[in-house]
Every structure is written in structure tokens, then in C-alpha cells.
Write a protein that holds these residues in place. Structure first.
Motif, PDB file in Angstrom:
ATOM      1  N   THR A 182       6.349   7.494   1.003  1.00  0.00           N
ATOM      2  CA  THR A 182       5.517   6.289   1.107  1.00  0.00           C
ATOM      3  C   THR A 182       5.473   5.739   2.530  1.00  0.00           C
ATOM      4  N   ALA A 183       6.377   6.154   3.393  1.00  0.00           N
ATOM      5  CA  ALA A 183       6.408   5.602   4.747  1.00  0.00           C
ATOM      6  C   ALA A 183       5.105   5.832   5.514  1.00  0.00           C
ATOM      7  N   PRO A 184       4.522   7.047   5.530  1.00  0.00           N
ATOM      8  CA  PRO A 184       3.258   7.214   6.271  1.00  0.00           C
ATOM      9  C   PRO A 184       2.125   6.378   5.698  1.00  0.00           C
ATOM     10  N   ALA A 185       2.062   6.268   4.367  1.00  0.00           N
ATOM     11  CA  ALA A 185       1.002   5.473   3.751  1.00  0.00           C
ATOM     12  C   ALA A 185       1.127   4.000   4.113  1.00  0.00           C
ATOM     13  N   LEU A 186       2.338   3.499   4.118  1.00  0.00           N
ATOM     14  CA  LEU A 186       2.538   2.081   4.440  1.00  0.00           C
ATOM     15  C   LEU A 186       2.345   1.814   5.930  1.00  0.00           C
ATOM     16  N   LEU A 187       2.679   2.783   6.762  1.00  0.00           N
ATOM     17  CA  LEU A 187       2.370   2.638   8.184  1.00  0.00           C
ATOM     18  C   LEU A 187       0.859   2.550   8.385  1.00  0.00           C
ATOM     19  N   PHE A 188       0.107   3.394   7.677  1.00  0.00           N
ATOM     20  CA  PHE A 188      -1.354   3.340   7.760  1.00  0.00           C
ATOM     21  C   PHE A 188      -1.870   1.990   7.272  1.00  0.00           C
ATOM     22  N   LEU A 189      -1.297   1.493   6.179  1.00  0.00           N
ATOM     23  CA  LEU A 189      -1.701   0.181   5.668  1.00  0.00           C
ATOM     24  C   LEU A 189      -1.465  -0.904   6.716  1.00  0.00           C
ATOM     25  N   ALA A 190      -0.280  -0.900   7.324  1.00  0.00           N
ATOM     26  CA  ALA A 190       0.045  -1.918   8.319  1.00  0.00           C
ATOM     27  C   ALA A 190      -0.930  -1.875   9.491  1.00  0.00           C
ATOM     28  N   ARG A 191      -1.280  -0.673   9.916  1.00  0.00           N
ATOM     29  CA  ARG A 191      -2.211  -0.539  11.030  1.00  0.00           C
ATOM     30  C   ARG A 191      -3.609  -1.027  10.645  1.00  0.00           C
ATOM     31  N   GLU A 192      -4.059  -0.692   9.432  1.00  0.00           N
ATOM     32  CA  GLU A 192      -5.382  -1.132   8.986  1.00  0.00           C
ATOM     33  C   GLU A 192      -5.435  -2.649   8.839  1.00  0.00           C
ATOM     34  N   MET A 193      -4.375  -3.230   8.301  1.00  0.00           N
ATOM     35  CA  MET A 193      -4.343  -4.681   8.163  1.00  0.00           C
ATOM     36  C   MET A 193      -4.331  -5.350   9.532  1.00  0.00           C
ATOM     37  N   GLU A 194      -3.651  -4.718  10.485  1.00  0.00           N
ATOM     38  CA  GLU A 194      -3.631  -5.257  11.844  1.00  0.00           C
ATOM     39  C   GLU A 194      -5.033  -5.235  12.453  1.00  0.00           C
ATOM     40  N   ILE A 195      -5.787  -4.166  12.191  1.00  0.00           N
ATOM     41  CA  ILE A 195      -7.126  -4.030  12.768  1.00  0.00           C
ATOM     42  C   ILE A 195      -8.136  -4.932  12.065  1.00  0.00           C
ATOM     43  N   ARG A 196      -8.028  -5.022  10.745  1.00  0.00           N
ATOM     44  CA  ARG A 196      -9.049  -5.716   9.963  1.00  0.00           C
ATOM     45  C   ARG A 196      -8.785  -7.201   9.763  1.00  0.00           C
ATOM     46  N   SER A 197      -7.542  -7.654   9.965  1.00  0.00           N
ATOM     47  CA  SER A 197      -7.206  -9.044   9.652  1.00  0.00           C
ATOM     48  C   SER A 197      -8.034 -10.012  10.486  1.00  0.00           C
ATOM     49  N   SER A 198      -8.779 -10.860   9.798  1.00  0.00           N
ATOM     50  CA  SER A 198      -9.555 -11.933  10.451  1.00  0.00           C
ATOM     51  C   SER A 198      -9.957 -12.926   9.373  1.00  0.00           C
ATOM     52  N   PRO A 199     -10.163 -14.173   9.742  1.00  0.00           N
ATOM     53  CA  PRO A 199     -10.514 -15.181   8.730  1.00  0.00           C
ATOM     54  C   PRO A 199     -11.788 -14.847   7.957  1.00  0.00           C
ATOM     55  N   ALA A 200     -12.707 -14.082   8.566  1.00  0.00           N
ATOM     56  CA  ALA A 200     -13.986 -13.807   7.919  1.00  0.00           C
ATOM     57  C   ALA A 200     -13.962 -12.582   7.014  1.00  0.00           C
ATOM     58  N   ASP A 201     -12.847 -11.836   6.985  1.00  0.00           N
ATOM     59  CA  ASP A 201     -12.795 -10.588   6.213  1.00  0.00           C
ATOM     60  C   ASP A 201     -12.264 -10.884   4.817  1.00  0.00           C
ATOM     61  N   ALA A 202     -13.189 -11.015   3.866  1.00  0.00           N
ATOM     62  CA  ALA A 202     -12.801 -11.353   2.487  1.00  0.00           C
ATOM     63  C   ALA A 202     -12.003 -10.238   1.841  1.00  0.00           C
ATOM     64  N   ALA A 203     -12.305  -8.970   2.187  1.00  0.00           N
ATOM     65  CA  ALA A 203     -11.595  -7.843   1.575  1.00  0.00           C
ATOM     66  C   ALA A 203     -10.113  -7.873   1.960  1.00  0.00           C
ATOM     67  N   VAL A 204      -9.837  -8.242   3.200  1.00  0.00           N
ATOM     68  CA  VAL A 204      -8.444  -8.305   3.639  1.00  0.00           C
ATOM     69  C   VAL A 204      -7.719  -9.445   2.935  1.00  0.00           C
ATOM     70  N   ARG A 205      -8.367 -10.609   2.833  1.00  0.00           N
ATOM     71  CA  ARG A 205      -7.714 -11.735   2.140  1.00  0.00           C
ATOM     72  C   ARG A 205      -7.435 -11.401   0.685  1.00  0.00           C
ATOM     73  N   ALA A 206      -8.354 -10.651   0.065  1.00  0.00           N
ATOM     74  CA  ALA A 206      -8.154 -10.273  -1.336  1.00  0.00           C
ATOM     75  C   ALA A 206      -7.070  -9.222  -1.503  1.00  0.00           C
ATOM     76  N   MET A 207      -6.620  -8.606  -0.404  1.00  0.00           N
ATOM     77  CA  MET A 207      -5.560  -7.600  -0.471  1.00  0.00           C
ATOM     78  C   MET A 207      -4.179  -8.229  -0.655  1.00  0.00           C
ATOM     79  N   ALA A 208      -4.039  -9.511  -0.399  1.00  0.00           N
ATOM     80  CA  ALA A 208      -2.718 -10.135  -0.417  1.00  0.00           C
ATOM     81  C   ALA A 208      -1.976  -9.932  -1.737  1.00  0.00           C
ATOM     82  N   PRO A 209      -2.581 -10.263  -2.898  1.00  0.00           N
ATOM     83  CA  PRO A 209      -1.833 -10.029  -4.142  1.00  0.00           C
ATOM     84  C   PRO A 209      -1.584  -8.552  -4.418  1.00  0.00           C
ATOM     85  N   LEU A 210      -2.504  -7.691  -3.984  1.00  0.00           N
ATOM     86  CA  LEU A 210      -2.325  -6.253  -4.184  1.00  0.00           C
ATOM     87  C   LEU A 210      -1.156  -5.734  -3.354  1.00  0.00           C
ATOM     88  N   VAL A 211      -1.053  -6.179  -2.110  1.00  0.00           N
ATOM     89  CA  VAL A 211       0.075  -5.778  -1.273  1.00  0.00           C
ATOM     90  C   VAL A 211       1.383  -6.284  -1.876  1.00  0.00           C
TER      91      VAL A 211
END
Length: 337
Positions: free
Chosen positions: A246-275
Motif C-alpha cells: 500500500t505504500a506506493p499507492a498512498l504516496l501517489f495519493l499524497a502527491r495527487e492531493m498535494e497537486i489538486r488541493s484548492s478551495p475550489a476543487d469539490a472532488a478533493v473536498r469530497a475525498m476527506a471522508p473517503l481518505v
């Protein structure tokens, strides 16, 4: 959220921190007095050096390092004796000695690291033109290496299972804290911020633990057999494999969240309960507990997120969590046969 909080790195007990120093002291002192008894010299420093240069916290590497050092000493002695035999002491002989020793040093390299003992031995013998010194250095080095290989592993041998359990627990708590921060920042619409370079060592940790456990338990080295702690014999290796998968998958997740995180990105905000749900399931699995219901909850949230955000970029955003779910499902599946 995860049922665990971040804890500082475990401080090793005083006895565990004292053992390497005591092992080094014994393995340096014994060959010194053995060589004094044999009469090789009045100050057999080369006999004590192997303990200092070979022994590590991982005594399982001692035989390989000892063999490399012994070969380096033999080659260094041979190079210096031959050069001094055929050439008079001077600039030309020194240049020939250095060139030949460097060649031997790189020819005997291991894992890309040159065997520096060849050059060190050749230079020391060249600078000590005393009759019988090359043989004495060879004898003293051999005695020191023999003591390190034969006696070192028997003195306070490490417990590979306990070290693996401790390392996995530290990785689990650190990972839980990281995923909790990612989920909290995603819910608030705040960027996760760039990860510092040293944090990437976290993702290599499961591989290092698995490799160390396999390497240490697979060596004989005159060590008494070690048994896994109660309750860990059947679950430790599967949990380490799960962490590594799971380490490579979670590293990819962390990088994607770092790139996509912004107040206007609804998909990222909706990821919080899933994460959070995925982190909770993984945390339970790494503790060796049942995580079936938590995984089911995480998959339900993934399906909801997919329905609400069906775009390709959103699928990429979910990819790390989806791969984590697959690894958890395989971890829970009974072994065939």
C-alpha cells in the motif's frame, strides 16, 4: 478518526543501547590480548580495528564485511610486499603502489563501494618498513576478524521479530497521522503543502523492514533460534507485505492531493471522508485486527465519490485509495489451499 494518534519515535531501552557498545568493547579487547599472547607485536592495533569497522547494530552483516576486509588486507599486503620487493623506496614505488592498490580497491568493490582496505593496508605497510610487519598485520587482522565473526553474533544477539514489530508500529502511527492531516486539509480546502524530501523515507520503511526480517531470520551465524512474539508469528509477515503493497499507492495519493488541493476543487473536498475511512481500515489491518466492516464502508464511500465525480481526473485522484482497497481485500482473503 483512526483510533490512534501520532507518537514520537520509540526511545530504545538503555539495555538495547548499551549492547552494541558492550559488543564492540569485547570484540576489540579479546583479539588485542590474543595477539599480545601470540607475540605478534606489542601494540596489535589491527586486531582491534575489525570490531570498530565491521560491527554494526545489525550484526548479521558482520560476516560479509569481515570477508571483504580480510580479502582487502590480503591484497593490500601482497601489493605492498611486491612493490617494495621489486622497486626501491621512493616516488616511483609510491606511485606504482597507489595505482595498483586503487586498481585492487575497485576490482574488489561490492555494491558499487570500493574495498578501501586494500589501499589503507598497502599505504600503512609501505610507511612501516619493518621486517616481519606485513605478516604481523595479516595475522592480527585475521585474529580480529575471526573474533568478530565467531563471537560478535553470540553477544547480545538482536531479536529480528521484535525489531520488525516495533518498526511496523512506528510506521503505522506515522502513516495514520499523515493521512489524518491529508483528510483534514482536504475537508477544509487547504493545500497539503509540498512534502519535505526526508518524508519520502517513510514510504521505503515497509520494504526495509521486510528485507531486514528475511535477511536476519534466514542467517544461521551460530545464533540461537529466535521465535516470533506471541500472536505475531502468523500475522507479522502478512502485515509487512500489506504495508509494502500500500505504500506506493498512498504516496501517489499524497502527491495527487498535494497537486489538486484548492478551495475550489469539490472532488478533493469530497475525498476527506473517503481518505479517513480508508486510513481507518488500513490502520486496523496493520494492527492485526478485523477491518472487514471498515473496508466495506470505505468502498461504499468510493462508489459515492465515483458517482458524484465521474471525470477522468477524479478517477486518477481516487486511484491510490482504490489500489489500497484492493490490497486490503487480498490481505483479508484466505490463502489458497
Amino acid at each position: 478518526m483512526l483510533g490512534s494518534t501520532s507518537v514520537p519515535a520509540r526511545r530504545r531501552p538503555f539495555g538495547e543501547r548499551l549492547a552494541p557498545a558492550a559488543r564492540l568493547l569485547v570484540c576489540a579487547t579479546v583479539p588485542w590480548f590474543v595477539c599480545l599472547w601470540l607475540g605478534t607485536s606489542t601494540a596489535p592495533v589491527p586486531a582491534a580495528l575489525p570490531a570498530v569497522l565491521i560491527l554494526r547494530d545489525d550484526v548479521f552483516t558482520a560476516p560479509r564485511l569481515a570477508l571483504e576486509r580480510l580479502v582487502g588486507v590480503v591484497v593490500g599486503v601482497a601489493v605492498s610486499v611486491l612493490v617494495l620487493h621489486w622497486l626501491p623506496s621512493g616516488s616511483l614505488s609510491f606511485l606504482v603502489l597507489v595505482v595498483c592498490a586503487c586498481a585492487g580497491m575497485f576490482l574488489l568493490r561490492h555494491d558499487g563501494s570500493p574495498n578501501q582496505q586494500v589501499l589503507v593496508t598497502a599505504l600503512v605497510i609501505y610507511a612501516t618498513p619493518v621486517p616481519g610487519y606485513p605478516l604481523a598485520r595479516l595475522e592480527e587482522s585475521a585474529v580480529g576478524i575471526a573474533v568478530v565473526v565467531l563471537l560478535g553474533p553470540l553477544l547480545w544477539p538482536p531479536d529480528p521479530y521484535r525489531e520488525a514489530v516495533t518498526g511496523l508500529e512506528e510506521y503505522r502511527t506515522g502513516l495514520g497521522a499523515l493521512l489524518e492531516r491529508i483528510a483534514a486539509r482536504a475537508a477544509a480546502g487547504r493545500p497539503t503543502g509540498p512534502a519535505p524530501a526526508d518524508r519520502f523515507a517513510r514510504w521505503r520503511r515497509p520494504y526495509e523492514l521486510s528485507a531486514a526480517l528475511d535477511r536476519r531470520t534466514g542467517r544461521l551465524l551460530l545464533l540461537p533460534p529466535r521465535q516470533a512474539p506471541a500472536g505475531a508469528a502468523d500475522t507479522l509477515r502478512p502485515r509487512l507485505r500489506l504495508a509494502a503493497r500500500t505504500a506506493p499507492a498512498l504516496l501517489f495519493l499524497a502527491r495527487e492531493m498535494e497537486i489538486r488541493s484548492s478551495p475550489a476543487d469539490a472532488a478533493v473536498r469530497a475525498m476527506a471522508p473517503l481518505v479517513g475511512a480508508t486510513a481507518s481500515a488500513l490502520d486496523a489491518a496493520l494492527r492485526g485486527e478485523d477491518c472487514v466492516e471498515r473496508l466495506r464502508r470505505a468502498r461504499e464511500l468510493e462508489l459515492r465519490h465515483r458517482a458524484a465525480h465521474p471525470g477522468r481526473r477524479d478517477a486518477v485522484l481516487r486511484a491510490g485509495l482504490h489500489l489500497t482497497h484492493e490490497a486490503l481485500a487480498e490481505h483479508l482473503a484466505p490463502a489458497p489451499g
